[in-house]
Design an enzyme around this catalytic site. Structure first.
Site, PDB file in Angstrom:
ATOM      1  N   LYS A 223       0.810  -1.218   0.000  1.00  0.00           N
ATOM      2  CA  LYS A 223       0.000   0.000   0.000  1.00  0.00           C
ATOM      3  C   LYS A 223       0.850   1.277   0.000  1.00  0.00           C
ATOM      4  O   LYS A 223       2.024   1.267   0.341  1.00  0.00           O
ATOM      5  CB  LYS A 223      -0.973  -0.021   1.183  1.00  0.00           C
ATOM      6  CG  LYS A 223      -2.089  -1.028   0.969  1.00  0.00           C
ATOM      7  CD  LYS A 223      -3.224  -0.879   1.945  1.00  0.00           C
ATOM      8  CE  LYS A 223      -4.397  -1.763   1.536  1.00  0.00           C
ATOM      9  NZ  LYS A 223      -5.534  -1.674   2.474  1.00  0.00           N
ATOM     10  N   ARG A 258      -3.845 -10.261   4.786  1.00  0.00           N
ATOM     11  CA  ARG A 258      -4.180 -10.250   3.355  1.00  0.00           C
ATOM     12  C   ARG A 258      -2.996  -9.686   2.568  1.00  0.00           C
ATOM     13  O   ARG A 258      -2.619  -8.525   2.756  1.00  0.00           O
ATOM     14  CB  ARG A 258      -5.442  -9.405   3.139  1.00  0.00           C
ATOM     15  CG  ARG A 258      -5.957  -9.367   1.715  1.00  0.00           C
ATOM     16  CD  ARG A 258      -7.235  -8.523   1.650  1.00  0.00           C
ATOM     17  NE  ARG A 258      -7.800  -8.486   0.313  1.00  0.00           N
ATOM     18  CZ  ARG A 258      -7.473  -7.598  -0.627  1.00  0.00           C
ATOM     19  NH1 ARG A 258      -6.571  -6.657  -0.338  1.00  0.00           N
ATOM     20  NH2 ARG A 258      -8.037  -7.634  -1.818  1.00  0.00           N
TER      21      ARG A 258
END
Length: 284
Positions: A223, A258
């Protein structure tokens, strides 16, 4: 709670599990277009499992900041053939969607074990639909919508506010008849949060879990917050940062991690487990 009821499966959460990401979209922030054909997606799914994934998460709509609109019909057309193929692999299958109509289609076809919703079942009809289905549920926090969520997000107390929102969504699920063992919560790293907000949530993850009242699923892989820390502009170049973030989340109690890079994350968790086992045996 150490067992999560995930559709066909009862998952042991006494050790962190890895959720492998399988995006079947042309525009996902990290791997858009790589797996938008069902044959390529199935091949990648097999590789994720071989690398150590315990759950596969399949999504047909990019929810990155500024992502373009995708109709529910197009989203379903993308994911349906992949869900059908992956279902035969005999592993928990998660559908990453925020649309009740897409959930309905997948549930009617019996193709999923988990609904992973960035909108925490806020779409009209989603909560009663999923409540009566024999699947797991993941409720995520976000501030705003994908198009605008990173435009000056603000909180007075990000931990308290995220925790309270998740607790309220969990409570609605319980009121609808969902047993707690079917519910996960996700703090929503990067979804309407600044770098400082994200780091605060990660540092205080046990408090978020305590407020939510259910196990946490955490997604930090590749991210932009990691790019802000490391200076790496390309998501694929954030492997080291992603593994470090995953391990910190696991160390702070996250039960499902995840990730895109399953093998590297699995190796890190194996080292951690071996060290933890050695420490425990020494103490005893």
């Amino acid at each position: 709670m150490t067992t999560f009821q995930c559709g066909r499966f009862a998952l042991d959460l006494s050790r962190p599990l890895i959720m492998g990401i399988l995006n079947v979209t042309p525009d996902s922030f990290s791997d858009g277009g790589r797996f938008d054909r069902s044959d390529a997606a199935l091949l990648h799914a097999r590789q994720l499992l071989a690398d150590g994934a315990g759950i596969l998460d399949i999504g047909g709509e990019s929810t990155r900041p500024g992502a373009p609109y995708v109709s529910p019909e197009d989203e379903w057309a993308r994911v349906a053939p992949v869900l059908e193929a992956v279902r035969e692999l005999g592993v928990p299958v998660s559908l990453d969607t925020r649309r009740a109509s897409v959930m309905q289609a997948a549930l009617d076809a019996g193709l999923v074990d988990l609904i992973n919703d960035v909108s925490a079942l806020e779409d009209e009809g989603a909560l009663p639909l999923v409540a009566k289905a024999p699947v797991g549920i993941c409720l995520m926090h976000k501030q705003g919508n994908p198009g605008t969520m990173q435009q000056k997000p603000e909180y007075e107390d990000v931990v308290a506010e995220v925790g309270a929102y998740l607790a309220s969504r969990v409570a609605l699920c319980l009121q609808a008849g969902v047993v707690r063992e079917r519910i996960l919560a996700d703090p929503g790293f990067g979804f309407g949060k600044t770098l400082a907000h994200n780091l605060t949530l990660l540092a205080k993850l046990p408090q978020v879990e305590q407020r939510a009242g259910v196990p946490l699923l955490v997604g930090l892989s590749r991210k932009s917050m990691l790019g802000a820390i490391t200076g790496e502009a390309e998501p694929a170049q954030r492997l080291g940062a992603s593994v470090a973030a995953a391990m910190e989340a696991a160390r702070r109690g996250a039960k499902i991690i995840r990730v895109h890079d399953v093998k590297a994350t699995q190796q890190a968790l194996q080292v951690w487990a071996a060290l933890d086992s050695m420490t425990s045996s020494t103490v005893s």
